[in-house]
Design an enzyme around this catalytic site. Structure first.
Site, PDB file in Angstrom:
ATOM      1  N   HIS A 209       0.933  -1.321   0.041  1.00  0.00           N
ATOM      2  CA  HIS A 209       0.032   0.065   0.196  1.00  0.00           C
ATOM      3  C   HIS A 209       0.720   1.231   0.061  1.00  0.00           C
ATOM      4  O   HIS A 209       0.202   2.290  -0.054  1.00  0.00           O
ATOM      5  CB  HIS A 209      -0.895  -0.047   1.027  1.00  0.00           C
ATOM      6  CG  HIS A 209      -0.234   0.427   2.344  1.00  0.00           C
ATOM      7  ND1 HIS A 209       0.457  -0.494   3.139  1.00  0.00           N
ATOM      8  CD2 HIS A 209      -0.363   1.461   3.363  1.00  0.00           C
ATOM      9  CE1 HIS A 209       0.762   0.018   4.327  1.00  0.00           C
ATOM     10  NE2 HIS A 209       0.392   1.356   4.374  1.00  0.00           N
TER      11      HIS A 209
HETATM   12  N1  UDP Z   1      -4.257  -4.712   8.831  1.00  0.00           N
HETATM   13  C1  UDP Z   1      -5.594  -5.100   8.732  1.00  0.00           C
HETATM   14  N2  UDP Z   1      -6.016  -5.639   7.564  1.00  0.00           N
HETATM   15  C2  UDP Z   1      -5.444  -5.514   6.537  1.00  0.00           C
HETATM   16  C3  UDP Z   1      -4.297  -5.110   6.300  1.00  0.00           C
HETATM   17  C4  UDP Z   1      -3.549  -4.563   7.562  1.00  0.00           C
HETATM   18  O1  UDP Z   1      -6.099  -5.199   9.860  1.00  0.00           O
HETATM   19  O2  UDP Z   1      -6.136  -6.029   5.315  1.00  0.00           O
HETATM   20  C5  UDP Z   1      -3.516  -4.164   9.902  1.00  0.00           C
HETATM   21  C6  UDP Z   1      -2.391  -5.079  10.317  1.00  0.00           C
HETATM   22  O3  UDP Z   1      -2.393  -6.155  11.068  1.00  0.00           O
HETATM   23  C7  UDP Z   1      -1.554  -3.935  11.309  1.00  0.00           C
HETATM   24  C8  UDP Z   1      -2.086  -2.587  10.594  1.00  0.00           C
HETATM   25  O4  UDP Z   1      -3.327  -2.771   9.828  1.00  0.00           O
HETATM   26  O5  UDP Z   1      -2.012  -3.994  12.503  1.00  0.00           O
HETATM   27  C9  UDP Z   1      -0.978  -2.086   9.509  1.00  0.00           C
HETATM   28  O6  UDP Z   1      -1.477  -1.139   8.941  1.00  0.00           O
HETATM   29  P1  UDP Z   1      -0.918  -0.727   7.631  1.00  0.00           P
HETATM   30  O7  UDP Z   1      -0.353  -1.663   6.704  1.00  0.00           O
HETATM   31  O8  UDP Z   1      -2.057  -0.170   6.819  1.00  0.00           O
HETATM   32  O9  UDP Z   1       0.133   0.402   7.764  1.00  0.00           O
HETATM   33  P2  UDP Z   1       1.661   0.524   8.531  1.00  0.00           P
HETATM   34  O10 UDP Z   1       1.776  -0.322   9.501  1.00  0.00           O
HETATM   35  O11 UDP Z   1       2.301   0.400   7.227  1.00  0.00           O
HETATM   36  O12 UDP Z   1       1.548   2.213   8.737  1.00  0.00           O
END
Ligand code: UDP
Length: 365
Positions: A209
């Site tokens: 993403h």
């Molecule tokens: N997550 C979720 N469903 C999904 C993808 C990610 O619940 O389909 C959760 C994942 O387990 C983690 C969080 O979202 O706890 C991570 O968010 P994201 O990947 O959007 O952002 P980043 O961590 O890169 O800032």
């Protein structure tokens, strides 16, 4: 004591839920009032509502409905709206999480009004200022009053930038608290995915993403190409972030992705933990998912040139594979049988309590 919490994006719901739960557990919690502001940065039911339901987050006191626009417009509008709320609420603390536009807008609005800012997940650095997240983190850290860092490396980063040591506290990682809290509920959910052919330990879970991957056709093509190569050996399941879906649909990539990969909508937090803990391997550009892979002892490939969570690369739990189809496939073959160390890199699972203790002045830095 009044705390205004600003959240707006998926990972922030997970992090803030840990601290809200800790507020409820602390002695005299009836003397702490938490006002929740949802900026609306993520607004789809499966990117927002499901987290409020599953993690039992109180409905927001203020919903700004600001999402789906450019970085500048989004941050500017949030700043204007949050300032109004702060003038009305007059809190003792502004509490912000991570590295999104909502984080920066909350921190900046409060700092200008001389309201102390507490930043959870402080000190993370990719050293790549082209990432919007890096800009948000650096700016937020530099206007914060208390910086809650998850690791010693994060603390070193802050020291290097000249932030006084007495403002920084290593509390551990709230996402570790969360994974420990929910893992037992999440595990048995795999039966929901049986119809898709998912068997524990036999599939690869992928997420993509980051703007650097979705908005660069060449990189996205390589990543999808790498996942398709992996899919010749193992089923690959890819919950699609709305930005990634839009990027795939705008090109010929969607047809191939649909043909070879199991594309699903974004899943709720419990389903996601379940998919992670049962995966043979995880390939991701998400910060949170890299750590969750480690919490569950699953080898991880990071679909980026760098990571903020460098300790995972150092111990061999995570491998940077860039956006190159051949490298991704070769690394997947090499990594899928790896045994991951169970070192305690992210605290003792009580980061949320440590944060609340600090804010109420019991054991603060
Ligand atoms: N997550 C979720 N469903 C999904 C993808 C990610 O619940 O389909 C959760 C994942 O387990 C983690 C969080 O979202 O706890 C991570 O968010 P994201 O990947 O959007 O952002 P980043 O961590 O890169 O800032």
């Amino acid at each position: 004591m009044k705390i205004v919490t600003v959240i707006g994006a998926r990972p922030q719901f997970v992090k803030a839920a840990v601290v809200s739960r800790a507020i409820d557990r602390v002695e005299h919690h009836d003397q702490i009032q938490e006002i929740i502001v949802h900026t609306g940065q993520h607004f789809d039911a499966n990117m927002s509502d499901v987290f409020f339901e599953e993690l039992k987050i109180r409905p927001p006191d203020h919903h700004l409905g600001i999402g789906g626009m450019s970085h500048g417009e989004m941050t500017g509008r949030m700043l204007i709206a949050i300032e109004k709320i702060l003038l009305q609420e007059r809190p003792d603390w502004m509490l912000v999480y991570g590295d999104t536009n909502s984080t920066l807008a909350g921190a900046l609005a409060a700092a200008k009004l001389h309201i102390p800012v507490a930043h959870v997940e402080s000190g993370l650095r990719s050293f790549n200022m082209r990432m919007p997240e890096e800009v948000n983190r650096v700016m937020t850290d530099h206007v914060s009053t208390v910086l809650f860092a998850p690791t010693q490396i994060a603390i070193s980063n802050l020291h290097r930038e000249g932030i006084p040591g007495d403002k920084i506290i290593n509390v551990g990682d709230v996402m570790y608290d969360s994974a420990l809290h929910y893992q037992d509920q999440a595990g048995p959910r795999l039966k929901k995915f049986k119809a898709m052919g998912l068997v524990s330990g036999e599939y690869v879970l992928a997420t993509v993403h980051r703007e650097e991957n979705t908005d660069d056709h060449q990189r996205l093509q390589e990543i999808i190409g790498g996942l398709i190569r992996i899919s010749q050996r193992r089923l690959v399941v890819l919950p699609l972030h709305p930005r990634t879906r839009a990027a795939l649909e705008a090109t010929e990539l969607m047809a191939d992705a649909q043909r070879y990969l199991r594309l699903i909508d974004p899943v709720g937090y419990l389903d996601m933990l379940c998919l992670e803990m049962n995966a043979r391997l995880i390939a991701t550009d998400s910060g949170g998912v890299q750590k969750e892979a480690f919490f569950f002892g699953v080898p991880c490939l990071t679909l980026r040139d760098e990571t903020e969570w460098v300790e995972l690369v150092e111990i061999g739990a995570n491998m940077l594979v860039n956006a190159d189809a051949e490298t991704i496939n070769a690394a997947a073959i090499a990594a899928e049988d790896k045994v991951i160390s169970n070192e305690q890199l992210y605290g003792d699972g009580a980061a949320g309590m440590a944060i609340v203790d600090c804010l109420v002045g019991q054991k603060c830095c």
